[in-house]
Motif scaffolding. Sequence first.
Motif, PDB file in Angstrom:
ATOM      1  N   MET B   1      55.781 -26.404  88.306  1.00  0.00           N
ATOM      2  CA  MET B   1      54.184 -26.152  87.462  1.00  0.00           C
ATOM      3  C   MET B   1      53.205 -26.360  88.470  1.00  0.00           C
ATOM      4  SD  MET B   1      54.021 -29.250  84.245  1.00  0.00           S
ATOM      5  CE  MET B   1      54.894 -30.210  85.542  1.00  0.00           C
ATOM      6  N   ASN B   2      52.478 -25.115  88.777  1.00  0.00           N
ATOM      7  CA  ASN B   2      50.963 -25.954  88.823  1.00  0.00           C
ATOM      8  C   ASN B   2      50.472 -25.631  88.636  1.00  0.00           C
ATOM      9  OD1 ASN B   2      49.191 -25.049  91.001  1.00  0.00           O
ATOM     10  ND2 ASN B   2      50.354 -23.056  91.643  1.00  0.00           N
ATOM     11  N   SER B   3      48.865 -26.271  88.662  1.00  0.00           N
ATOM     12  CA  SER B   3      48.219 -26.631  87.677  1.00  0.00           C
ATOM     13  C   SER B   3      46.972 -26.283  88.070  1.00  0.00           C
ATOM     14  CB  SER B   3      48.336 -28.070  87.877  1.00  0.00           C
ATOM     15  OG  SER B   3      47.617 -28.908  88.128  1.00  0.00           O
ATOM     16  N   SER B   4      46.413 -25.768  89.690  1.00  0.00           N
ATOM     17  CA  SER B   4      45.488 -25.095  90.883  1.00  0.00           C
ATOM     18  C   SER B   4      45.099 -23.634  89.780  1.00  0.00           C
ATOM     19  CB  SER B   4      45.703 -25.317  91.685  1.00  0.00           C
ATOM     20  OG  SER B   4      46.782 -24.143  92.580  1.00  0.00           O
ATOM     21  N   ASP B   5      45.950 -22.857  89.240  1.00  0.00           N
ATOM     22  CA  ASP B   5      45.293 -21.938  88.255  1.00  0.00           C
ATOM     23  C   ASP B   5      45.886 -21.751  86.814  1.00  0.00           C
ATOM     24  OD1 ASP B   5      48.678 -22.180  88.683  1.00  0.00           O
ATOM     25  OD2 ASP B   5      48.900 -20.119  89.478  1.00  0.00           O
ATOM     26  N   ASP B   6      44.823 -22.926  86.658  1.00  0.00           N
ATOM     27  CA  ASP B   6      45.444 -23.634  85.106  1.00  0.00           C
ATOM     28  C   ASP B   6      44.706 -22.673  84.028  1.00  0.00           C
ATOM     29  OD1 ASP B   6      45.229 -24.060  82.369  1.00  0.00           O
ATOM     30  OD2 ASP B   6      45.241 -26.260  83.009  1.00  0.00           O
ATOM     31  N   PRO B   7      45.009 -21.076  83.796  1.00  0.00           N
ATOM     32  CA  PRO B   7      44.463 -20.734  82.896  1.00  0.00           C
ATOM     33  C   PRO B   7      43.010 -21.078  82.268  1.00  0.00           C
ATOM     34  CG  PRO B   7      46.278 -19.703  82.404  1.00  0.00           C
ATOM     35  CD  PRO B   7      46.656 -20.799  82.987  1.00  0.00           C
ATOM     36  N   ASP B   8      43.604 -22.388  81.387  1.00  0.00           N
ATOM     37  CA  ASP B   8      42.377 -23.128  80.139  1.00  0.00           C
ATOM     38  C   ASP B   8      40.782 -23.661  81.388  1.00  0.00           C
ATOM     39  OD1 ASP B   8      43.668 -21.863  78.584  1.00  0.00           O
ATOM     40  OD2 ASP B   8      45.052 -24.382  78.078  1.00  0.00           O
ATOM     41  N   LEU B   9      41.089 -23.729  82.793  1.00  0.00           N
ATOM     42  CA  LEU B   9      40.076 -23.865  83.362  1.00  0.00           C
ATOM     43  C   LEU B   9      38.763 -24.009  83.480  1.00  0.00           C
ATOM     44  CD1 LEU B   9      41.924 -25.559  86.858  1.00  0.00           C
ATOM     45  CD2 LEU B   9      41.144 -26.950  84.737  1.00  0.00           C
ATOM     46  N   PRO B  10      39.019 -22.377  83.351  1.00  0.00           N
ATOM     47  CA  PRO B  10      37.633 -21.919  83.027  1.00  0.00           C
ATOM     48  C   PRO B  10      36.761 -22.517  81.385  1.00  0.00           C
ATOM     49  CG  PRO B  10      38.966 -19.894  83.738  1.00  0.00           C
ATOM     50  CD  PRO B  10      39.528 -20.874  84.155  1.00  0.00           C
ATOM     51  N   ALA B  11      37.071 -22.227  80.291  1.00  0.00           N
ATOM     52  CA  ALA B  11      36.735 -22.451  79.366  1.00  0.00           C
ATOM     53  C   ALA B  11      36.789 -24.570  79.129  1.00  0.00           C
ATOM     54  CB  ALA B  11      38.286 -22.162  78.135  1.00  0.00           C
ATOM     55  N   ILE B  12      37.786 -25.002  80.271  1.00  0.00           N
ATOM     56  CA  ILE B  12      37.322 -26.529  80.646  1.00  0.00           C
ATOM     57  C   ILE B  12      35.812 -27.002  80.810  1.00  0.00           C
ATOM     58  CG2 ILE B  12      38.069 -28.922  81.179  1.00  0.00           C
ATOM     59  CD1 ILE B  12      41.146 -27.564  80.319  1.00  0.00           C
ATOM     60  N   GLU B  13      35.242 -25.976  81.620  1.00  0.00           N
ATOM     61  CA  GLU B  13      34.710 -25.647  82.071  1.00  0.00           C
ATOM     62  C   GLU B  13      33.113 -25.458  81.473  1.00  0.00           C
ATOM     63  OE1 GLU B  13      34.489 -27.146  85.790  1.00  0.00           O
ATOM     64  OE2 GLU B  13      31.774 -27.162  85.385  1.00  0.00           O
ATOM     65  N   ARG B  14      33.654 -24.377  80.486  1.00  0.00           N
ATOM     66  CA  ARG B  14      32.309 -24.410  80.052  1.00  0.00           C
ATOM     67  C   ARG B  14      32.288 -25.411  78.687  1.00  0.00           C
ATOM     68  NH1 ARG B  14      33.779 -18.876  77.376  1.00  0.00           N
ATOM     69  NH2 ARG B  14      31.685 -18.932  75.526  1.00  0.00           N
ATOM     70  N   ILE B  15      33.270 -26.473  78.567  1.00  0.00           N
ATOM     71  CA  ILE B  15      33.195 -26.977  77.363  1.00  0.00           C
ATOM     72  C   ILE B  15      32.224 -28.915  78.530  1.00  0.00           C
ATOM     73  CG2 ILE B  15      34.259 -29.083  76.659  1.00  0.00           C
ATOM     74  CD1 ILE B  15      36.548 -26.849  76.042  1.00  0.00           C
ATOM     75  N   ARG B  16      33.345 -28.636  79.422  1.00  0.00           N
ATOM     76  CA  ARG B  16      31.694 -30.163  80.148  1.00  0.00           C
ATOM     77  C   ARG B  16      30.729 -29.667  80.329  1.00  0.00           C
ATOM     78  NH1 ARG B  16      35.261 -30.212  85.224  1.00  0.00           N
ATOM     79  NH2 ARG B  16      36.799 -30.966  84.016  1.00  0.00           N
ATOM     80  N   ASN B  17      30.109 -28.242  80.467  1.00  0.00           N
ATOM     81  CA  ASN B  17      28.528 -28.096  80.284  1.00  0.00           C
ATOM     82  C   ASN B  17      27.676 -27.516  78.908  1.00  0.00           C
ATOM     83  OD1 ASN B  17      28.296 -27.924  82.969  1.00  0.00           O
ATOM     84  ND2 ASN B  17      29.431 -25.816  83.006  1.00  0.00           N
ATOM     85  N   GLY B  18      29.077 -28.059  77.730  1.00  0.00           N
ATOM     86  CA  GLY B  18      28.153 -27.955  76.637  1.00  0.00           C
ATOM     87  C   GLY B  18      27.859 -26.635  75.853  1.00  0.00           C
ATOM     88  N   ASP B  19      29.107 -26.041  76.438  1.00  0.00           N
ATOM     89  CA  ASP B  19      29.412 -24.758  75.635  1.00  0.00           C
ATOM     90  C   ASP B  19      30.670 -24.603  74.595  1.00  0.00           C
ATOM     91  OD1 ASP B  19      29.834 -22.175  74.740  1.00  0.00           O
ATOM     92  OD2 ASP B  19      29.914 -21.380  76.597  1.00  0.00           O
ATOM     93  N   ALA B  20      30.481 -24.305  73.239  1.00  0.00           N
ATOM     94  CA  ALA B  20      31.622 -24.735  72.158  1.00  0.00           C
ATOM     95  C   ALA B  20      32.254 -23.099  72.072  1.00  0.00           C
ATOM     96  CB  ALA B  20      30.558 -24.908  70.686  1.00  0.00           C
ATOM     97  N   GLY B  21      31.626 -22.334  73.377  1.00  0.00           N
ATOM     98  CA  GLY B  21      32.343 -21.271  73.248  1.00  0.00           C
ATOM     99  C   GLY B  21      34.301 -21.809  73.752  1.00  0.00           C
ATOM    100  N   GLY B  22      34.058 -22.586  74.742  1.00  0.00           N
ATOM    101  CA  GLY B  22      34.624 -22.928  75.667  1.00  0.00           C
ATOM    102  C   GLY B  22      36.252 -23.285  74.416  1.00  0.00           C
ATOM    103  N   CYS B  23      35.822 -24.348  73.992  1.00  0.00           N
ATOM    104  CA  CYS B  23      36.490 -25.321  72.439  1.00  0.00           C
ATOM    105  C   CYS B  23      36.959 -23.734  72.263  1.00  0.00           C
ATOM    106  CB  CYS B  23      35.371 -25.299  71.511  1.00  0.00           C
ATOM    107  SG  CYS B  23      34.966 -27.323  72.203  1.00  0.00           S
ATOM    108  N   ARG B  24      36.642 -22.539  71.629  1.00  0.00           N
ATOM    109  CA  ARG B  24      36.861 -21.224  70.900  1.00  0.00           C
ATOM    110  C   ARG B  24      37.807 -20.521  71.525  1.00  0.00           C
ATOM    111  NH1 ARG B  24      32.124 -19.305  69.714  1.00  0.00           N
ATOM    112  NH2 ARG B  24      31.976 -20.953  68.068  1.00  0.00           N
ATOM    113  N   VAL B  25      37.914 -20.395  72.723  1.00  0.00           N
ATOM    114  CA  VAL B  25      39.110 -19.696  73.880  1.00  0.00           C
ATOM    115  C   VAL B  25      39.845 -20.397  73.506  1.00  0.00           C
ATOM    116  CG1 VAL B  25      39.566 -19.478  76.156  1.00  0.00           C
ATOM    117  CG2 VAL B  25      37.389 -18.575  74.724  1.00  0.00           C
ATOM    118  N   LEU B  26      39.714 -22.258  74.237  1.00  0.00           N
ATOM    119  CA  LEU B  26      41.249 -22.424  73.380  1.00  0.00           C
ATOM    120  C   LEU B  26      42.002 -23.349  72.421  1.00  0.00           C
ATOM    121  CD1 LEU B  26      40.395 -26.188  75.911  1.00  0.00           C
ATOM    122  CD2 LEU B  26      40.953 -24.258  76.486  1.00  0.00           C
ATOM    123  N   LEU B  27      40.637 -22.671  71.420  1.00  0.00           N
ATOM    124  CA  LEU B  27      41.905 -22.454  69.871  1.00  0.00           C
ATOM    125  C   LEU B  27      42.489 -21.553  69.992  1.00  0.00           C
ATOM    126  CD1 LEU B  27      41.780 -24.759  67.829  1.00  0.00           C
ATOM    127  CD2 LEU B  27      39.504 -23.704  66.939  1.00  0.00           C
TER     128      LEU B  27
END
Lengths: 144, 188
Positions: B1-27
Amino acid sequence: MTTMDLTRFSELLDAYGADPRRWPAAERSAAQDLLAGCAQALELQRKAALLDEALDQYLPAPPAPALRQKLLGAVPLPRPGWRDALTDFWRDLGGWRLAGPAFAASLALGALLPLWLDETAVDLPDEDLIAAVQLVDELPEWNP
Amino acid sequence: MNSSDDPDLPAIERIRNGDAGGCRVLLERHLDRLHALATRLLDSSADADEVCQDAFMRAWQQAPKWQAGKARFSTWLHQVVLNLSRDRLRARRASLPLDAIAEMADEDTPEQAHGRADRAQSVRNGLRQLPERQREALVLCHFQSLSNIEAAALLELSVDALESLLARARKGLRAALDGQGLAPGAAT
């Protein structure tokens, strides 16, 4: 390269089914090698595939769009910290677009204001003030 | 299980920056899959709705402080849904008599029942009858397509123990389908 016998291959099918994508990554290649040259292995795989096909027919209905909307509506975005608030304030004021002109205007004001004060705001002592000072000078303590 | 290439990380970064679009991507990426997981574990899409609601509320809170490198975000989401589903099953067992639990699956509307293949309904019934751990193992490996290592980690089992659970689950399901005259391989 590791090899796989029919017993292990059969265990693999019993647990993971017929689709090689579900087989353990460490054993997939050996299993596929066995499969390529063994009719018995192929027959075992065919039987396992029948249960996979039955399982794959159970497809739950997707969630209603209302659930998606509800979840999106509940997104709590992080509250901005003081740095973000300061950045917003700066941006509301016009940001760097207004900083240049404002700096130039303050320089010009700084250069011109003393000149204007020299001409208009220098207050020379009037006659009454001079007289008062002279009166004080005439007090006895100062003239022993 | 390699988490360094987690495809969700860009969306998580967007959420961290206050961008609701990241939540939409995860959803978009995970809701259908996790809803299917909960539905298969609980045999109730209404309960799956509630589990997903709780899971994504937790995801919105967790995303800004998510630390990459330990596990994939999707694996964590699976764990949350698995735990919430277990809680619900436990609550059901505590509050209902056993025969009522067996009856509490969603009722199909006549149209749904008419359109649903016998085989699918039988698989659903068979899954419902499996012991909880066997059902979890089968749902995670077969339907969610998790690797054996990921599934074993989620279930806190060795890979060997997972394999044994899976083999028993498939054997049990095959027997259930045979018992209903719907042996795998019979006419669909």
